[in-house]
Motif scaffolding. Structure first.
Motif, PDB file in Angstrom:
ATOM      1  N   GLY A  28      -6.357  17.947   3.457  1.00  0.00           N
ATOM      2  CA  GLY A  28      -6.378  19.105   4.348  1.00  0.00           C
ATOM      3  C   GLY A  28      -5.087  19.360   5.090  1.00  0.00           C
ATOM      4  N   VAL A  29      -3.939  18.898   4.546  1.00  0.00           N
ATOM      5  CA  VAL A  29      -2.643  19.182   5.169  1.00  0.00           C
ATOM      6  C   VAL A  29      -1.737  19.853   4.143  1.00  0.00           C
ATOM      7  CG1 VAL A  29      -2.802  17.252   6.765  1.00  0.00           C
ATOM      8  CG2 VAL A  29      -1.649  16.931   4.568  1.00  0.00           C
ATOM      9  N   GLN A  30      -0.691  20.518   4.663  1.00  0.00           N
ATOM     10  CA  GLN A  30       0.299  21.161   3.812  1.00  0.00           C
ATOM     11  C   GLN A  30       1.523  20.253   3.710  1.00  0.00           C
ATOM     12  OE1 GLN A  30       0.158  24.253   2.217  1.00  0.00           O
ATOM     13  NE2 GLN A  30      -1.996  24.274   2.800  1.00  0.00           N
ATOM     14  N   PRO A  31       1.804  19.669   2.536  1.00  0.00           N
ATOM     15  CA  PRO A  31       2.991  18.828   2.413  1.00  0.00           C
ATOM     16  C   PRO A  31       4.264  19.679   2.426  1.00  0.00           C
ATOM     17  CG  PRO A  31       1.406  18.395   0.647  1.00  0.00           C
ATOM     18  CD  PRO A  31       1.001  19.674   1.305  1.00  0.00           C
ATOM     19  N   ARG A  32       5.303  19.153   3.034  1.00  0.00           N
ATOM     20  CA  ARG A  32       6.622  19.782   3.012  1.00  0.00           C
ATOM     21  C   ARG A  32       7.662  18.720   2.665  1.00  0.00           C
ATOM     22  NH1 ARG A  32       3.753  23.405   2.708  1.00  0.00           N
ATOM     23  NH2 ARG A  32       3.524  25.227   4.056  1.00  0.00           N
ATOM     24  N   PHE A  33       8.696  19.137   1.954  1.00  0.00           N
ATOM     25  CA  PHE A  33       9.664  18.196   1.408  1.00  0.00           C
ATOM     26  C   PHE A  33      11.081  18.593   1.823  1.00  0.00           C
ATOM     27  CE2 PHE A  33       6.102  18.834  -1.543  1.00  0.00           C
ATOM     28  CZ  PHE A  33       5.544  17.551  -1.526  1.00  0.00           C
ATOM     29  N   PRO A  34      11.532  18.170   3.006  1.00  0.00           N
ATOM     30  CA  PRO A  34      12.859  18.586   3.482  1.00  0.00           C
ATOM     31  C   PRO A  34      14.002  18.204   2.556  1.00  0.00           C
ATOM     32  CG  PRO A  34      11.564  17.726   5.297  1.00  0.00           C
ATOM     33  CD  PRO A  34      10.776  17.451   4.054  1.00  0.00           C
ATOM     34  N   PHE A  35      13.892  17.090   1.841  1.00  0.00           N
ATOM     35  CA  PHE A  35      14.967  16.713   0.931  1.00  0.00           C
ATOM     36  C   PHE A  35      15.123  17.717  -0.210  1.00  0.00           C
ATOM     37  CE2 PHE A  35      14.373  12.510   2.862  1.00  0.00           C
ATOM     38  CZ  PHE A  35      15.696  12.148   3.085  1.00  0.00           C
ATOM     39  N   ASP A  59      14.835  20.978   0.158  1.00  0.00           N
ATOM     40  CA  ASP A  59      15.411  22.228   0.636  1.00  0.00           C
ATOM     41  C   ASP A  59      16.666  22.508  -0.186  1.00  0.00           C
ATOM     42  OD1 ASP A  59      15.289  24.019   3.410  1.00  0.00           O
ATOM     43  OD2 ASP A  59      17.310  23.830   2.579  1.00  0.00           O
ATOM     44  N   ASP A  60      16.853  23.764  -0.581  1.00  0.00           N
ATOM     45  CA  ASP A  60      17.976  24.095  -1.465  1.00  0.00           C
ATOM     46  C   ASP A  60      19.322  23.674  -0.889  1.00  0.00           C
ATOM     47  OD1 ASP A  60      16.805  25.810  -3.813  1.00  0.00           O
ATOM     48  OD2 ASP A  60      15.807  26.509  -2.005  1.00  0.00           O
ATOM     49  N   SER A  61      19.464  23.727   0.429  1.00  0.00           N
ATOM     50  CA  SER A  61      20.730  23.341   1.042  1.00  0.00           C
ATOM     51  C   SER A  61      21.001  21.856   0.868  1.00  0.00           C
ATOM     52  CB  SER A  61      20.715  23.708   2.534  1.00  0.00           C
ATOM     53  OG  SER A  61      19.684  23.009   3.215  1.00  0.00           O
ATOM     54  N   VAL A  62      19.962  21.030   0.949  1.00  0.00           N
ATOM     55  CA  VAL A  62      20.134  19.589   0.758  1.00  0.00           C
ATOM     56  C   VAL A  62      20.411  19.277  -0.708  1.00  0.00           C
ATOM     57  CG1 VAL A  62      19.064  17.326   1.049  1.00  0.00           C
ATOM     58  CG2 VAL A  62      18.617  19.130   2.716  1.00  0.00           C
ATOM     59  N   THR A 110      22.681  19.189   7.591  1.00  0.00           N
ATOM     60  CA  THR A 110      21.901  19.977   6.636  1.00  0.00           C
ATOM     61  C   THR A 110      20.457  19.488   6.569  1.00  0.00           C
ATOM     62  OG1 THR A 110      23.895  20.407   5.326  1.00  0.00           O
ATOM     63  CG2 THR A 110      21.780  20.758   4.243  1.00  0.00           C
ATOM     64  N   LEU A 111      20.278  18.174   6.517  1.00  0.00           N
ATOM     65  CA  LEU A 111      18.927  17.637   6.443  1.00  0.00           C
ATOM     66  C   LEU A 111      18.161  17.930   7.730  1.00  0.00           C
ATOM     67  CD1 LEU A 111      16.794  16.057   4.915  1.00  0.00           C
ATOM     68  CD2 LEU A 111      17.786  13.945   5.824  1.00  0.00           C
ATOM     69  N   ARG A 112      18.832  17.833   8.860  1.00  0.00           N
ATOM     70  CA  ARG A 112      18.157  18.137  10.125  1.00  0.00           C
ATOM     71  C   ARG A 112      17.699  19.600  10.150  1.00  0.00           C
ATOM     72  NH1 ARG A 112      21.785  16.398  13.000  1.00  0.00           N
ATOM     73  NH2 ARG A 112      20.979  14.314  13.462  1.00  0.00           N
ATOM     74  N   GLY A 113      18.515  20.486   9.610  1.00  0.00           N
ATOM     75  CA  GLY A 113      18.116  21.893   9.525  1.00  0.00           C
ATOM     76  C   GLY A 113      16.903  22.082   8.632  1.00  0.00           C
ATOM     77  N   ALA A 114      16.835  21.338   7.540  1.00  0.00           N
ATOM     78  CA  ALA A 114      15.683  21.431   6.643  1.00  0.00           C
ATOM     79  C   ALA A 114      14.425  20.914   7.319  1.00  0.00           C
ATOM     80  CB  ALA A 114      15.956  20.647   5.362  1.00  0.00           C
ATOM     81  N   ASP A 148      13.956   7.161   3.413  1.00  0.00           N
ATOM     82  CA  ASP A 148      13.697   8.601   3.448  1.00  0.00           C
ATOM     83  C   ASP A 148      12.703   8.968   4.535  1.00  0.00           C
ATOM     84  OD1 ASP A 148      15.388   9.181   1.299  1.00  0.00           O
ATOM     85  OD2 ASP A 148      13.822   8.735  -0.155  1.00  0.00           O
ATOM     86  N   SER A 149      11.540   8.330   4.520  1.00  0.00           N
ATOM     87  CA  SER A 149      10.506   8.690   5.489  1.00  0.00           C
ATOM     88  C   SER A 149      10.924   8.318   6.905  1.00  0.00           C
ATOM     89  CB  SER A 149       9.182   8.020   5.118  1.00  0.00           C
ATOM     90  OG  SER A 149       9.278   6.612   5.199  1.00  0.00           O
ATOM     91  N   SER A 150      11.676   7.240   7.061  1.00  0.00           N
ATOM     92  CA  SER A 150      12.153   6.859   8.396  1.00  0.00           C
ATOM     93  C   SER A 150      13.125   7.894   8.940  1.00  0.00           C
ATOM     94  CB  SER A 150      12.811   5.480   8.340  1.00  0.00           C
ATOM     95  OG  SER A 150      11.894   4.485   7.925  1.00  0.00           O
ATOM     96  N   THR A 151      14.011   8.381   8.078  1.00  0.00           N
ATOM     97  CA  THR A 151      14.964   9.409   8.499  1.00  0.00           C
ATOM     98  C   THR A 151      14.252  10.683   8.925  1.00  0.00           C
ATOM     99  OG1 THR A 151      16.632   8.521   6.984  1.00  0.00           O
ATOM    100  CG2 THR A 151      16.959  10.770   7.769  1.00  0.00           C
ATOM    101  N   LEU A 152      13.270  11.109   8.136  1.00  0.00           N
ATOM    102  CA  LEU A 152      12.540  12.324   8.472  1.00  0.00           C
ATOM    103  C   LEU A 152      11.766  12.165   9.773  1.00  0.00           C
ATOM    104  CD1 LEU A 152      11.131  13.485   5.009  1.00  0.00           C
ATOM    105  CD2 LEU A 152      13.259  14.135   6.141  1.00  0.00           C
ATOM    106  N   THR A 153      11.211  10.988  10.009  1.00  0.00           N
ATOM    107  CA  THR A 153      10.488  10.749  11.257  1.00  0.00           C
ATOM    108  C   THR A 153      11.414  10.897  12.453  1.00  0.00           C
ATOM    109  OG1 THR A 153       8.920   9.262  10.163  1.00  0.00           O
ATOM    110  CG2 THR A 153       9.132   9.057  12.550  1.00  0.00           C
ATOM    111  N   GLY A 154      12.599  10.292  12.370  1.00  0.00           N
ATOM    112  CA  GLY A 154      13.549  10.410  13.468  1.00  0.00           C
ATOM    113  C   GLY A 154      13.992  11.837  13.700  1.00  0.00           C
TER     114      GLY A 154
END
Length: 620
Positions: A483-490, A492-495, A224-228, A247-253
């Motif tokens: 000047g960047v758009q932040p996104r927060f995969p954690f 995501d409604d599915s997570v 689910t997190l990978r999909g987000a 958290d940030s290490s997981t998202l980087t991978g």
């Protein structure tokens, strides 16, 4: 300027375009003219490069910002989404919000009936402020620009200023301006018959006895997190903020997995003992083969950023970690990144904050038989002279805190509660506020969560006050500046839905934080990162202020500016500018920062004070 702007209500024969132009910014930073739609009694505006859109459908005006997704339609096409929103609004009204997911701010106006609906996403990633002027609803993403509109007025709210010192932010629904409000996470505002109704269409809920096995939930979590992450990475050239935490290490991978390329990762360091975590960021970068970049923030950087942060915020904001977050966003943007993934929400969904373990320890006191407490523990704790005996002093302190109910117990560490409002604020200012209001708001929020287990009730509280009101505001503000758009995969409604199904005893195993999370990623993350203690992302402001003359002078000048605003006692300012920082740099450094940012906000948004009471009128 990101977000959606507009109004609905009777305007007679006035120039409708001029009314909207007076409210919304006329152009974005690159000079683009906003999209606008108009009707006899309403209008909407947005800047399309921000991702916001406006539509007109069968007499309805529709606008959204963010990334809304239709749970049933299965498409993200804007035209089709606008069609479905219009159809469902006419058929079911605000019930359509149950079918939307993702992060968004939404406005649906019915100018013919002088009605409208405003909503933000469940987690409060997007922001929307609103006010009533006569019989007209006016709204936009920035409270300060709403307050500047001649139909609104810019009178400051003393209660919000008090709440700012209490929380270091102004929690929703409040803003620093009288009469201007901000939507809570998962909240909808309905305007009809010149009346305003606010209600929640979504609240945190927890399924504490899910039938799925833990192993199955762990596998589902990773998928689910990978999909987000994949959905977020498809919204532009993506990189990840890498702090070196779980958290940030997981998202980087996972960013590397979904893109098939070396993930771009950005870290911030500090040349100050106890604050720097780049060692762990480098470990994660090596593990996942990241295209890794780091920047060490200096006191000079902090001095430069403080007025920028104050000017960019629509109301006072006192979380010092916005400064390193800003430099991280800027570093990523200089490398060509458009979308920066942040790990915000992981702590609040999977029990990653140290205070959760502390509250579990306090909860054990209630499990001790009453006879043992009354016959042994309490008599020992109250022994004469016990404060001079360390074990007795610790027991006494433990019983004092454990005897307090939640959420009051959480605020025993609150800076303002510890110092006392009378020591910080002037008498005249305190006469204008209800000093019990911040804690009363916490209690009201906690009441809706009391039926859940200890850990889930704490997580539910933090989703609102720590995440939506503070951390998301920090990253969004830093992203705007950088000047960047932040996104927060954690988030995501599915997570979020999956996290709600994890049994509470697996989220935190006794005092082991993130038990489920760490077990699910035991073969994925480096052991050093899994085992490291929670550190956070604090700025060494108190330490640096003692060492750097420019930073010290900026803080002193800012605090001196508060002397004439009738809010803070001059005695407190004298304490902070003399000896207090030498006594406890971190503790009093936090208060100094919060007050400094308040004054800096005044300077960039209001005129200079001419009388001690002018904070009440918004003229200084």
């Amino acid at each position: 300027m990101q977000g959606i702007w507009g109004w609905v209500g009777p305007q007679g024969n006035q120039n409708r375009e001029a009314l909207l132009s007076g409210l919304a910014p006329r152009s974005s930073q690159d000079g683009q003219i906003p999209d606008q739609v108009h009707a006899e009694n309403g209008a909407l505006s947005c800047h399309p490069e921000s991702g916001a859109r406006v539509y007109e459908r069968g007499g309805l005006l529709i606008a959204y910002a963010g990334q809304p997704r239709d749970s049933y339609g299965g498409t993200e096409d804007g035209e089709q989404l606008a069609d479905r929103i219009a159809d469902r609004y006419q058929g079911t009204g605000d019930a359509l919000l149950r079918e939307l997911s993702g992060s968004f701010a939404l406005a649906v106006l019915d100018p013919g009936n002088r009605e409208g609906m405003l909503a933000v996403d469940r987690m409060g990633v997007s922001d929307l402020a609103y006010t009533i002027s006569g019989d007209t609803l006016i709204f936009g993403p920035r409270a300060d620009l709403l307050a500047q509109d001649p139909r609104c007025g810019a009178e400051l709210n003393p209660q919000s200023l008090f709440n700012y010192l209490y929380h270091h932010v102004i929690p929703r629904p409040g803003t620093v301006f009288q009469g201007v409000h901000r939507l809570r996470p998962g909240e909808v505002v309905i305007f009809a018959n010149n009346q305003l109704e606010t209600k929640s269409y979504w609240r945190p809920t927890f399924q504490e006895k899910d039938s799925a096995s833990i192993q199955a939930l762990q596998e589902e979590f990773r998928t689910t997190l990978r999909g987000a992450v994949d959905r977020a990475a498809r919204q532009g050239k993506a990189g990840a903020f890498l702090s070196g935490g779980t958290d940030s290490s997981t998202l980087t991978g996972m960013l590397g997995e979904v893109t098939g390329e070396a993930p771009k990762a950005y870290a911030i360091g500090f040349d100050a003992p106890g604050y720097d975590e780049t060692e762990y960021a480098r470990i994660a970068a090596k593990r996942f083969g990241a295209d890794y970049h780091e920047y060490f923030v200096t006191p000079r950087d902090v001095v430069a950023a403080i007025p920028e942060v104050a000017a960019a915020s629509d109301q006072p904001y006192g979380n010092a970690s916005v400064v390193p977050a800003y430099y991280c966003a800027r570093l990523a943007r200089e490398d060509g990144v458009e979308v920066l993934l942040g790990g915000d929400g992981g702590d609040e969904l999977f029990a990653g904050n140290v205070r959760y373990a502390k509250q579990w320890i306090f909860s054990l006191y209630d499990q001790i038989p009453g006879w043992l407490r009354s016959s042994l523990l309490n008599p020992v704790a109250t022994l004469p002279g016990g404060n001079s005996v360390p074990p007795v002093r610790k027991l006494r302190r433990y019983i004092e805190q454990a005897s307090l109910p939640l959420p009051d117990r959480l605020e025993t560490y609150n800076l303002l509660e510890h110092l006392g409002p009378e020591r910080v604020f002037t008498e005249d200012f305190l006469s204008e506020v209800d000093r019990t209001q911040p804690l009363a708001e916490l209690r009201r929020e906690f009441e809706d969560l009391r039926a859940y287990s200890l850990i889930n009730s704490l997580l539910g509280m933090d989703l609102k006050f720590t995440l939506a009101d503070d951390d998301l505001r920090k990253v969004t503000l830093a992203g705007d500046l950088g000047g960047v758009q932040p996104r927060f995969p954690f988030l995501d409604d599915s997570v979020v839905s999956l996290a709600a199904r994890v049994p509470p005893q697996h989220k935190m195993r006794r005092t082991r934080l993130r038990h489920f999370f760490k077990e699910a990623l035991a073969d994925y993350l480096p052991r050093e990162i899994l085992d490291k203690e929670k550190q956070g992302f604090g700025l060494p402001f108190g330490v640096w202020m003692q060492e750097d003359p420019d930073l010290r002078e900026l803080a002193r000048d800012s605090l001196d500016g508060l002397r004439h605003r009738g809010i803070i006692r001059t005695e407190m300012i004298d304490e902070l500018t003399s000896s207090r920082l030498q006594e406890h740099a971190d503790y009093f450094g936090t208060l100094t920062w919060v007050l400094m940012m308040l004054e800096q906000w005044f300077r960039t948004h209001l005129s200079e004070p001419t009388a001690n009471t002018e904070f009440l009128t918004g003229t200084g």
